[in-house]
Motif scaffolding. Structure first.
Motif, PDB file in Angstrom:
ATOM      1  N   THR A 101     -10.543   6.946   2.130  1.00 18.16           N
ATOM      2  CA  THR A 101     -11.272   7.195   3.374  1.00 18.16           C
ATOM      3  C   THR A 101     -11.146   5.995   4.300  1.00 18.16           C
ATOM      4  N   ASN A 102     -11.109   4.800   3.709  1.00 21.40           N
ATOM      5  CA  ASN A 102     -10.898   3.567   4.462  1.00 21.40           C
ATOM      6  C   ASN A 102      -9.545   3.001   4.030  1.00 21.40           C
ATOM      7  N   ALA A 103      -8.479   3.566   4.576  1.00 25.36           N
ATOM      8  CA  ALA A 103      -7.126   3.276   4.097  1.00 25.36           C
ATOM      9  C   ALA A 103      -6.533   2.042   4.771  1.00 25.36           C
ATOM     10  N   SER A 107      -4.576   0.955   8.697  1.00 25.83           N
ATOM     11  CA  SER A 107      -5.033  -0.127   9.576  1.00 25.83           C
ATOM     12  C   SER A 107      -3.908  -1.057  10.000  1.00 25.83           C
ATOM     13  N   VAL A 108      -2.941  -1.305   9.095  1.00 29.06           N
ATOM     14  CA  VAL A 108      -1.902  -2.287   9.409  1.00 29.06           C
ATOM     15  C   VAL A 108      -0.671  -1.695  10.075  1.00 29.06           C
ATOM     16  N   CYS A 109      -0.552  -0.385  10.101  1.00 27.49           N
ATOM     17  CA  CYS A 109       0.661   0.240  10.641  1.00 27.49           C
ATOM     18  C   CYS A 109       0.793  -0.049  12.142  1.00 27.49           C
ATOM     19  N   PRO A 110       1.877  -0.678  12.575  1.00 23.89           N
ATOM     20  CA  PRO A 110       2.012  -1.061  13.983  1.00 23.89           C
ATOM     21  C   PRO A 110       2.395   0.082  14.916  1.00 23.89           C
ATOM     22  N   THR A 111       2.852   1.206  14.357  1.00 22.60           N
ATOM     23  CA  THR A 111       3.328   2.295  15.212  1.00 22.60           C
ATOM     24  C   THR A 111       2.460   3.555  15.137  1.00 22.60           C
ATOM     25  N   GLY A 112       1.462   3.550  14.263  1.00 23.87           N
ATOM     26  CA  GLY A 112       0.643   4.747  14.091  1.00 23.87           C
ATOM     27  C   GLY A 112       1.291   5.777  13.186  1.00 23.87           C
ATOM     28  N   ALA A 113       2.354   5.393  12.489  1.00 24.44           N
ATOM     29  CA  ALA A 113       3.030   6.327  11.584  1.00 24.44           C
ATOM     30  C   ALA A 113       2.140   6.692  10.399  1.00 24.44           C
ATOM     31  N   SER A 114       1.420   5.707   9.874  1.00 27.85           N
ATOM     32  CA  SER A 114       0.458   5.971   8.805  1.00 27.85           C
ATOM     33  C   SER A 114      -0.845   6.426   9.442  1.00 27.85           C
ATOM     34  N   PHE A 115      -1.350   7.562   9.010  1.00 28.86           N
ATOM     35  CA  PHE A 115      -2.547   8.109   9.637  1.00 28.86           C
ATOM     36  C   PHE A 115      -3.366   8.919   8.640  1.00 28.86           C
ATOM     37  N   ILE A 116      -4.611   9.169   9.001  1.00 30.52           N
ATOM     38  CA  ILE A 116      -5.479  10.051   8.227  1.00 30.52           C
ATOM     39  C   ILE A 116      -5.643  11.352   9.000  1.00 30.52           C
ATOM     40  N   ASP A 117      -5.270  12.449   8.387  1.00 32.02           N
ATOM     41  CA  ASP A 117      -5.418  13.760   9.018  1.00 32.02           C
ATOM     42  C   ASP A 117      -6.910  14.072   9.137  1.00 32.02           C
ATOM     43  N   ASP A 124      -1.367  10.334   5.386  1.00 35.39           N
ATOM     44  CA  ASP A 124       0.022  10.788   5.456  1.00 35.39           C
ATOM     45  C   ASP A 124       0.855   9.828   6.300  1.00 35.39           C
ATOM     46  N   VAL A 125       2.156  10.105   6.366  1.00 34.90           N
ATOM     47  CA  VAL A 125       3.089   9.280   7.133  1.00 34.90           C
ATOM     48  C   VAL A 125       3.910  10.180   8.049  1.00 34.90           C
ATOM     49  N   ASN A 126       3.978   9.814   9.310  1.00 29.01           N
ATOM     50  CA  ASN A 126       4.829  10.517  10.264  1.00 29.01           C
ATOM     51  C   ASN A 126       6.192   9.818  10.269  1.00 29.01           C
ATOM     52  N   PRO A 127       7.219  10.421   9.676  1.00 26.82           N
ATOM     53  CA  PRO A 127       8.523   9.754   9.584  1.00 26.82           C
ATOM     54  C   PRO A 127       9.177   9.496  10.937  1.00 26.82           C
ATOM     55  N   ASP A 128       8.788  10.259  11.945  1.00 25.45           N
ATOM     56  CA  ASP A 128       9.366  10.062  13.269  1.00 25.45           C
ATOM     57  C   ASP A 128       8.868   8.772  13.928  1.00 25.45           C
ATOM     58  N   LEU A 129       7.721   8.268  13.454  1.00 28.53           N
ATOM     59  CA  LEU A 129       7.155   7.044  14.024  1.00 28.53           C
ATOM     60  C   LEU A 129       7.378   5.822  13.133  1.00 28.53           C
ATOM     61  N   CYS A 130       7.695   6.068  11.882  1.00 29.55           N
ATOM     62  CA  CYS A 130       7.851   4.970  10.926  1.00 29.55           C
ATOM     63  C   CYS A 130       9.132   4.188  11.210  1.00 29.55           C
ATOM     64  N   VAL A 131       9.015   2.853  11.234  1.00 26.99           N
ATOM     65  CA  VAL A 131      10.175   1.991  11.475  1.00 26.99           C
ATOM     66  C   VAL A 131      10.605   1.262  10.207  1.00 26.99           C
ATOM     67  N   ARG A 161       0.909  18.350   1.508  1.00 28.74           N
ATOM     68  CA  ARG A 161       0.327  18.804   2.778  1.00 28.74           C
ATOM     69  C   ARG A 161       1.269  19.691   3.582  1.00 28.74           C
ATOM     70  N   ASP A 162       2.553  19.321   3.629  1.00 28.44           N
ATOM     71  CA  ASP A 162       3.506  20.080   4.441  1.00 28.44           C
ATOM     72  C   ASP A 162       4.351  21.053   3.627  1.00 28.44           C
ATOM     73  N   THR A 163       4.026  21.213   2.346  1.00 29.26           N
ATOM     74  CA  THR A 163       4.759  22.182   1.511  1.00 29.26           C
ATOM     75  C   THR A 163       3.768  23.214   0.953  1.00 29.26           C
ATOM     76  N   ASN A 164       3.201  22.938  -0.211  1.00 28.49           N
ATOM     77  CA  ASN A 164       2.307  23.917  -0.833  1.00 28.49           C
ATOM     78  C   ASN A 164       1.040  24.197  -0.036  1.00 28.49           C
ATOM     79  N   LEU A 165       0.387  23.147   0.440  1.00 25.54           N
ATOM     80  CA  LEU A 165      -0.853  23.361   1.198  1.00 25.54           C
ATOM     81  C   LEU A 165      -0.592  24.159   2.460  1.00 25.54           C
ATOM     82  N   ALA A 166       0.531  23.924   3.094  1.00 28.20           N
ATOM     83  CA  ALA A 166       0.887  24.660   4.313  1.00 28.20           C
ATOM     84  C   ALA A 166       1.065  26.150   4.037  1.00 28.20           C
TER      85      ALA A 166
END
Length: 228
Positions: A101-103, A107-117, A124-131, A161-166
């Motif tokens: 809950t307090n990940a 907090s340290v991700c500079p691009t916002g790629a790591s996020f809490i849904d 989760d991680v947004n691969p399009d934003l991850c550097v 999240r993007d496979t079975n849960l979806a």
């Protein structure tokens, strides 16, 4: 002190407007509170007493989420043996993302790629934003993140999240487990299987002293000491 009819009507109208605004604000707060109550917070329980260490969960995760060889989103770690032959037992420990809950990785991700849904509480991680800077890997106290060898971006368990849960299914590891050692569900729902299990059984979480508020729970192995 005199009060004209015009002033009285004007004052009454102002009071009505204030009352109406207050009523709207109260309704908005009530609606916001109701929506907050409906928010989902997914959690998982690993029953170490039921786990037999078959690693079917690892293979199901790999196949469902197309995880390449050499890296893994989850691991089942086997302890040293307890007892003497032929009465030997092992403790099996699940190591994977805790979906804190307090990940700190967020907090340290500079691009916002790591996020809490916000709708599920899943980290989760947004691969399009991850550097691929690996800050999240360095700061994760559970050491469960890795750089995907093909995508070159951070990766980890995301509860499918993007496979079975979806598809409205349970995470692959939960579905495949032959002993039902894994329970998954909404911790904000007191009637969910995962909520009832946490209330009914002795459970522990790892490294809670760090303030991460992990959402992966463990039912400890009877012969072993709970891991901290």
């Amino acid at each position: 002190m005199s009060c004209s009819r015009r002033n009285f009507v004007s004052g009454a109208g102002a009071l009505a407007i204030v009352a109406g605004t207050t009523g709207l604000a109260a309704n908005s707060l009530s609606l916001a509170a109701e929506n907050e109550k409906k928010a989902i917070r997914y959690a998982m329980v690993h029953n170490e007493q039921a786990c037999i260490g078959c690693t079917a969960c690892m293979e199901a995760c790999r196949e469902t989420n197309q995880v390449p060889e050499g890296v893994s989103r989850l691991e089942i770690i086997r302890s040293e043996p307890y007892g003497n032959f032929p009465n030997v037992k092992y403790e099996f420990f699940r190591q994977s993302c805790q979906h804190c809950t307090n990940a700190p990785c967020v907090s340290v991700c500079p691009t916002g790629a790591s996020f809490i849904d916000k709708s599920t509480g899943i980290v989760d991680v947004n691969p399009d934003l991850c550097v691929g800077c690996q800050y999240c890997i360095a700061v994760c106290p559970y050491r469960v993140r890795f750089i995907h060898p093909e995508k070159k971006t951070a990766d980890k368990c995301n509860f499918c999240r993007d496979t079975n849960l979806a598809k409205g299914k349970q995470p692959a590891c939960v579905e495949i487990c032959p002993t039902k050692a894994l329970t998954f569900g909404d911790l904000n729902d007191p009637n969910s299987d995962v909520s009832r299990l946490i209330q009914e059984k002795p459970v522990y979480r790892t490294k809670v002293e760090l303030g991460t508020q992990p959402n992966l729970y463990h039912i400890p192995f009877q012969q072993g000491e709970p891991r901290r």
